[in-house]
Design an enzyme around this catalytic site. Sequence first.
Site, PDB file in Angstrom:
ATOM      1  CG  ASP A   1      -7.335  -5.432   5.586  1.00 51.26           C
ATOM      2  OD1 ASP A   1      -6.840  -5.344   6.727  1.00 51.26           O
ATOM      3  OD2 ASP A   1      -7.969  -4.513   5.048  1.00 51.26           O
TER       4      ASP A   1
ATOM      5  CG  PHE B   1      -2.962   5.171  13.560  1.00 54.38           C
ATOM      6  CD1 PHE B   1      -2.812   6.432  13.012  1.00 54.38           C
ATOM      7  CD2 PHE B   1      -2.286   4.874  14.733  1.00 54.38           C
ATOM      8  CE1 PHE B   1      -2.002   7.382  13.616  1.00 54.38           C
ATOM      9  CE2 PHE B   1      -1.474   5.811  15.344  1.00 54.38           C
ATOM     10  CZ  PHE B   1      -1.327   7.071  14.779  1.00 54.38           C
TER      11      PHE B   1
ATOM     12  CE  LYS C   1      -9.652  -4.433  13.746  1.00 55.12           C
ATOM     13  NZ  LYS C   1      -8.704  -4.283  12.641  1.00 55.12           N
TER      14      LYS C   1
ATOM     15  CE  LYS D   1      -8.489  -0.512  12.843  1.00 59.27           C
ATOM     16  NZ  LYS D   1      -7.701   0.136  11.763  1.00 59.27           N
TER      17      LYS D   1
ATOM     18  CE  LYS E   1       8.294 -11.412 -15.067  1.00 56.98           C
ATOM     19  NZ  LYS E   1       9.166 -10.651 -15.984  1.00 56.98           N
TER      20      LYS E   1
ATOM     21  CG  ASN F   1      -0.205  -0.177   2.519  1.00 56.32           C
ATOM     22  OD1 ASN F   1       0.636   0.635   2.876  1.00 56.32           O
ATOM     23  ND2 ASN F   1      -0.495  -1.256   3.237  1.00 56.32           N
TER      24      ASN F   1
END
Length: 411
Positions: free
Chosen positions: A289, A333, A351, A347, A299, A220
């Site tokens: 995730d 976060f 959590k 969240k 490859k 990301n």
Amino acid sequence: MLNGKKIVLGVTGGIAAYKAATLCSRLVQKGADVHVIMTNSAKQFITELTLQTLTRNVVYSDTFDEREPSVVSHIHLADMADLVLVAPATANVIAKMAHGMADDMLSTTLLATTAPVMIAPAMNVHMYDHPAVQHNMCLLTERGTMMIEPGEGQLACGYVGKGRLEEPETIVDVVERFFEQQESGKRERNEQLSLLSGKKVVVTAGGTIERIDPVRYITNDSSGKMGFAIAAAARDLGADVTLVMGNTQVQPPANVHVIPVKSAQDMYDAVAGQWDDADIVVKAAAVADYRPKEVYTEKIKKKGDTLSLELVKNIDILETLGKQKSHQFLIGFAAETNSMEMYAREKLERKNCDLIVANDVTQAGVGFGTDTNAVHIYDREGLVEELQVVAKEEVARRLLSIAAERIAGRN
């Protein structure tokens, strides 16, 4: 507050130079050790002997008149000063300061000093309003020079307006407030330095990498900047810091223990190894995730117009830690693009976090890769604090201050 403070007073060539005598007297009465530097023009208005008598120190005016063989006078004055005050400051000396000129004792000392500098301008109203003078004062202000605004009223030239040197008593008050604020800042910094003393803080930062084959992976846009800012702030607050670092775009802060990792599983294993001894855990990393179900050893060759990858769910590090939590203070976060508060508070509950830091990554100057952030900090009762767009370092300091207060409250 001025007792024992070494103040280098620059006196320049305006009619207001006569006020330097009263200014010296007031500073000395407050306990300051005053060392005067006069320009040649200033000596047309007031004598060296006057200021030497009032300060009980040698008055300097000539760069080449070295009276003490063991030191270079302008460097010695520059180094010894707790504050350099120029009063009155003419348009000429302001221009010299702005453009780095050093052609006399005062301007040379001003270039050499690392002490705070404060100036009190004094000149004709039209000179003060001239764009060149205003530009020079703006340059100095941007560099951190403090200004004591001139007063308004009858000027020596006959004009009425802004440009009169502020009264010596007021200048002394400003100098006293400066040192009061400086001492207050030192006390606050010392308190801050011990805020997390003896605590172990674990911070995760950056993005994780989930391999597809030897040359491709899923990741990301996380730069690691927010996590690095938190690690640096925790270090500065006296904590023993471990930084679990994934894929990042910047160098980690110095003097913290760094554990480099790649995948989500690697990150969990690293954090789990630090978990039992941790006092605060801050999960600032952007963890994938999902990961490819199959990781190819060679490859993948291009075949056809489409390629399908089957993804499987990664371990949810924050949720797993929340279930294991005993004494640890856990901070998560939530980077959101819509319904930020709803998702963040859900969240936090799911959590089992103590705090959740939410931001809207669609907002300019917020989120991945930026040096700034705008966050909402929530606990189980709701919003704790909202920070508008500020440096990530400021977000980090505020977040850890809240955590330290909460831990102290528990104890």
